[in-house]
Every structure is written in structure tokens, then in C-alpha cells.
Design an enzyme around this catalytic site. Structure first.
Site, mmCIF file in Angstrom:
data_model
loop_
_atom_site.group_PDB
_atom_site.id
_atom_site.type_symbol
_atom_site.label_atom_id
_atom_site.label_comp_id
_atom_site.label_asym_id
_atom_site.label_seq_id
_atom_site.Cartn_x
_atom_site.Cartn_y
_atom_site.Cartn_z
ATOM 1 N N TYR A 122 0.863 -1.189 0.000
ATOM 2 C CA TYR A 122 0.000 0.000 0.000
ATOM 3 C C TYR A 122 0.896 1.234 0.000
ATOM 4 O O TYR A 122 2.095 1.142 0.275
ATOM 5 C CB TYR A 122 -0.902 0.003 1.234
ATOM 6 N N SER A 152 2.690 5.006 13.148
ATOM 7 C CA SER A 152 2.977 3.576 13.101
ATOM 8 C C SER A 152 1.789 2.817 12.556
ATOM 9 O O SER A 152 0.633 3.197 12.754
ATOM 10 C CB SER A 152 3.373 3.063 14.493
ATOM 11 N N LYS A 153 2.137 1.746 11.868
ATOM 12 C CA LYS A 153 1.134 0.929 11.195
ATOM 13 C C LYS A 153 0.127 0.381 12.208
ATOM 14 O O LYS A 153 -1.032 0.188 11.913
ATOM 15 C CB LYS A 153 1.875 -0.215 10.515
ATOM 16 N N ARG A 154 0.607 0.127 13.424
ATOM 17 C CA ARG A 154 -0.272 -0.488 14.409
ATOM 18 C C ARG A 154 -1.218 0.524 15.061
ATOM 19 O O ARG A 154 -2.364 0.237 15.300
ATOM 20 C CB ARG A 154 0.541 -1.232 15.481
ATOM 21 N N ASP A 158 -1.800 3.880 13.939
ATOM 22 C CA ASP A 158 -2.404 4.917 13.101
ATOM 23 C C ASP A 158 -2.843 4.340 11.757
ATOM 24 O O ASP A 158 -2.340 3.315 11.329
ATOM 25 C CB ASP A 158 -1.370 6.031 12.861
#
Ligand code: GLU
Length: 486
Positions: free
Chosen positions: A19, A242-244, A246
Site C-alpha cells: 500500500y 505507526s502501522k499499528r 495509526d
């Protein structure tokens, strides 16, 4: 078409992740703005030296994200996974010229030896061992013992990296795979990049790249690009996104109904401010005004509230026809003919959607939303057999309000006889609520809940007219029997 002499060449060089990350999208945008402003070339390069990362499905999201934002590359995508022969050739050269040495230390060996060292990193153990290259040796770059490398950064000024603190870093893994730092430099040289504009997280690897660059210059001198390291995006806790924690995928925002123009405008504000502190700025102005010299150094707060607000402003500026077009994927998606949000189809059966009714409602809805995905829940009662009732609002505004029964009952009587157009319905409703001792804005709640299922929404009388007398009466009667039954 020939390029103007001296046209800058910039590149956006994401690693494939599946992505487009918002931080990367901002980096791409600053590269793109710079290229557009200076009539330059915007190159896309996919940094997929990692074998498991070289699947093309991982690249599609990046390409479609760029395309959605109107930033298709002028050149590329180049893929590092297709250039292994070229990297092998460069490795050969660096080896012959004495810049590399073979190393067979395992990670554990290095850790055990260096645990108590004042400077972390590799200790140069294999430097003078003169090992042959083999299937189990990595190749390390012999960094100079003294002096320093200075990165001249357009945004950060001169940043100095003393060599004493730089380890002999790995350029080629023991598997033979070239590392990012090597491939990155070879590509920038081969594609004649003039400006490297990228995230600040890459600043620590820049001196390594510069050492490789000058080692390669020994045989073929290539002008060094200018560097500009952009501030990181942070969340409200001032932490790196952060992917986790946000939502970091551009496609998430597209799915929620952010407009590409609004999203791109917002990205431009992340680390840069258009002159005059304006926030809503069209793309021509962005291109004209953008300067790398004006990019800030401090982390840039990715403020979803501000983005949402800006998006609302963009939505309200659309003509009704443009709005209807923009919202189509959420109300009448045609996945076989174009893009549809992954958040799913609208709650009504496709054949129940009525273009004309929707077109009547569109201007009312357009005034009241910030993102396009809010639209289905504002109009669903027009295309569903039964409204979806907001139970909490129902219990507060209808079940527990002693006036509600009376209002529903009188509304039924009044609506049986009044003319059926919005003005007449409004006048009849006003009389009903005033008789019940309240005013139109409060008193219409039971009617709104009975017909639309919700306590808030666009003005009520247009939709009542659109639904038709028979259907409105049916819904009011069914609501009345529900309150009476309690
Ligand atoms: N591939 C790197 C990344 O995704 C960027 C490299 C560069 O821009 O030089 O972080």
C-alpha cells in the site's frame, strides 16, 4: 520531446509494502511538486532487492495510490529486482578497487566481541584477514579511519558524520544479495538523479551512500545529487506514525471518501507552509510556491481532524454534478466498471437506488458532510423498505418523550390532508408541533426518527416530499404503534 538542459531529475523510491504509506505519499508529493515546478522528471523506482518483497501485488497499491493523487511517474517504475546483473558488475568493480572485503563473522560473533565497545557496530575483525569471497561471506565496505563525511542537506544544513563512528557496513549479504544502500546509490547514479528528496529516517545511511558514491567516482565520475531530508510524520502524541496505532495507508483515506485534491493539498502542508499561512491551496499554487528551502525540520503532525475539515471544504466547493459523480462509488458502485470502496456496498439493494431522488437530495447532503462515506447513512431511508432506527435516539426522543405520541398522531392526521410539497408539509408540521407546545426544530424529532430512523440529518421536508405521502404515513403509523405498544 527533448528535456530542457539541466532539467532536474528526482525519484520516489518506495520499498513495496502493498500500500502507499501516507508518509511516502508526502515524500512523493514533494518530489512531484519539485519536478513540476522546475520542468523536471519524476522517476519511480521500486526498491525490491529483498526477494520476498518483489511480488508485483505489493507494488499495485503504490501505483494506484500515486495515480489517484494525480502523480503518475514520468519515468519508471524501475525495479531493483530486475537489475541484479548491474549490481553484480558494480560489486566487482568495488572489490577490484579494494573498497570491499569479505567477512564471515556471524551476527552472534560480532555481538559477543563488541558487547562492551564504546561505539556500537562491526569491529573490523575481518578487515585484514584477506578472506576469499565465497558463498558464506558477506562483503563489507572499508570505511576510512579518519576524517568525516558531510551531508549538505538543503533542509538541515551540513550534517557531519565522523568516520570513526561509522562501521564497515555490509554492501552484499552472504547470500549474494546487494543491500539497499548499494543498490540505491547505483540507481541514483545510473538514472542521473539530481535531487534526492526523502524521509529524514534515511539521513543516517546517507554518509554510507556518499562513501560508495565517491568510490565509484574513481572510474566514472557522476555529479552528486543535492539532498533534502524531509521531516517525519507524527501522530498527536508526537510519535512517528505507526502501522499499528495509526491509519497509514492512503487507500484507507480514499475508501473513507477523501477527495484526491483535498488529500494532496493536506499532504503539502505536512512539513511545509504555503505563503500567507493559507491551508486550502490549489495545485497550481502549490507547484508555483513550493521550495525545498522552506521545508521545516520539525516532525509534521498528521492531523486527521484538520484533513477531514479541509476535505469538507473541498466537498462543498464541488458543483452538484461533480458531487454526485464523486459520491457514486458509495451510493451506486459499479465495481466492474471502476473503483469501489473496500468498505462495502451501500445498505440498500442496487435496484432500489433512484438517481433522480438522489440528485434532489444531493445538495442538502453535500452541505453536511466531511467525507463521502457519510452519504449512504444520510439517504438510506429513501432506498430501504424500512428505516434503520437509531435505537438510542429513539428511546430518548420518542419512547421517553411524553409529547412524541401526540406529535406522531397529529402529524398523521395533518399529512393525510395537506398538499404534498415541502412548503405545505413544513407548514402542517409547524402547526402540529406548536399545538404540542414546542417548536419546529425540537418537535420534528419523532417524525424524523419515524421516517428516516435518525435524529439528525439533512432538512426533513424535502425527503418527506420525495418519499411520498403513502410511504410517510405508513412509517408514521408503524412508529406510533410501536410507542403505543410499550
Ligand atoms: N526505499 C526507501 C524506503 O522506502 C527509500 C529510499 C530513498 O528514497 O532513497 O524507505
Amino acid at each position: 520531446m527533448g528535456l530542457p538542459v539541466g532539467a532536474p531529475r528526482v525519484r520516489f523510491a518506495p520499498s513495496p509494502t502493498g500500500y502507499l504509506h501516507v508518509g511516502n505519499a508526502r515524500t512523493a508529493l514533494f518530489n512531484w511538486l519539485f519536478a513540476r515546478k522546475h520542468n523536471g522528471v519524476f522517476v519511480l523506482r521500486i526498491e525490491d532487492t529483498d526477494e520476498e518483497r518483489s511480488r508485483s501485488s505489493l507494488v499495485d497499491g503504490i501505483l494506484s495510490g500515486l495515480s489517484w493523487l494525480g502523480m503518475d511517474p514520468d519515468e519508471g517504475p524501475y525495479r531493483q529486482s530486475e537489475r541484479t546483473d548491474r549490481y553484480a558488475e558494480v560489486v566487482e568493480q568495488l572489490w577490484e578497487d579494494g573498497y570491499l572485503y569479505a567477512c564471515d563473522c556471524s551476527r552472534e560473533d560480532v555481538l559477543a566481541r563488541t558487547r562492551n565497545n564504546p561505539t556500537p557496530g562491526y569491529d573490523g575483525y575481518c578487515r585484514e584477514r584477506e578472506l576469499e569471497r565465497g558463498p558464506r561471506t558477506a562483503l563489507r565496505f572499508r570505511t576510512p579511519d579518519t576524517g568525516s563525511t558531510v551531508v549538505h542537506d538543503i533542509i538541515r544544513g551540513d550534517v557531519e558524520f565522523p568516520h570513526a563512528a561509522m562501521e564497515d557496513f555490509v554492501c552484499v549479504k552472504s547470500t549474494g544479495q546487494p543491500l539497499f544502500v548499494l543498490a540505491n546509490v547505483v540507481d541514483d547514479r545510473d538514472t542521473k538523479i539530481t535531487h534526492v528528496i526523502r524521509g529524514e529516517d534515511l539521513l543516517p545511511t546517507t554518509p554510507k551512500g556518499l562513501l560508495i558514491w565517491s568510490a565509484l567516482d574513481e572510474r566514472d565520475s557522476v555529479p552528486l545529487p543535492a539532498f533534502a531530508h524531509l521531516p517525519m510524520l507524527v501522530n498527536e502524541q508526537r510519535k512517528k506514525l505507526s502501522k499499528r496505532r495509526d491509519q497509514v495507508a492512503v487507500e484507507y483515506y480514499r475508501d473513507r471518501g477523501f477527495l484526491a485534491e483535498a488529500f494532496r493539498n493536506y499532504l503539502a502542508l505536512l512539513g511545509w507552509s504555503p505563503p500567507g499561512d493559507r491551508e486550502k491551496v490549489d495545485v497550481e499554487t502549490l507547484i508555483r510556491e513550493f521550495r525545498l528551502e522552506d521545508v521545516h525540520r520539525a516532525g509534521a503532525f498528521f492531523d486527521v481532524k484538520k484533513l477531514t475539515h479541509l476535505n469538507g471544504e473541498y466537498i462543498r466547493e464541488l458543483s452538484t454534478a461533480e458531487f454526485i459523480d464523486a459520491v457514486r462509488p458509495w451510493v451506486a458502485p459499479e465495481p466492474e466498471r471502476g473503483w469501489a470502496p473496500a468498505t462495502g456496498t451501500p445498505p440498500w439493494p442496487a435496484e432500489r437506488f433512484d438517481e433522480q431522488i438522489f440528485a434532489e437530495m444531493a445538495p442538502l447532503v453535500q452541505e453536511r458532510i466531511s467525507v463521502l462515506s457519510e452519504v449512504p447513512s444520510m439517504v438510506d431511508f429513501l432506498f430501504l423498505d424500512e428505516p434503520v432506527i437509531d435505537e438510542q435516539a429513539w428511546s430518548e426522543r420518542v419512547a421517553r418523550d411524553p409529547r412524541a405520541q401526540q406529535i406522531l398522531r397529529s402529524a398523521i392526521e395533518a399529512y393525510e390532508h395537506c398538499d404534498w410539497d415541502r412548503t405545505a408539509i413544513q407548514a402542517a408540521t409547524r402547526a402540529v408541533v406548536e399545538m404540542a407546545g414546542t417548536n419546529l426544530s425540537k418537535g420534528q424529532a419523532p417524525i424524523r426518527l419515524a421516517v428516516t430512523g435518525r435524529a439528525v440529518g439533512p432538512p426533513l421536508f424535502e425527503p418527506l416530499e420525495l418519499l411520498g405521502r403513502t410511504e410517510v404515513l405508513r412509517r408514521l403509523r408503524s412508529a406510533l404503534s410501536r410507542v403505543e405498544a410499550v
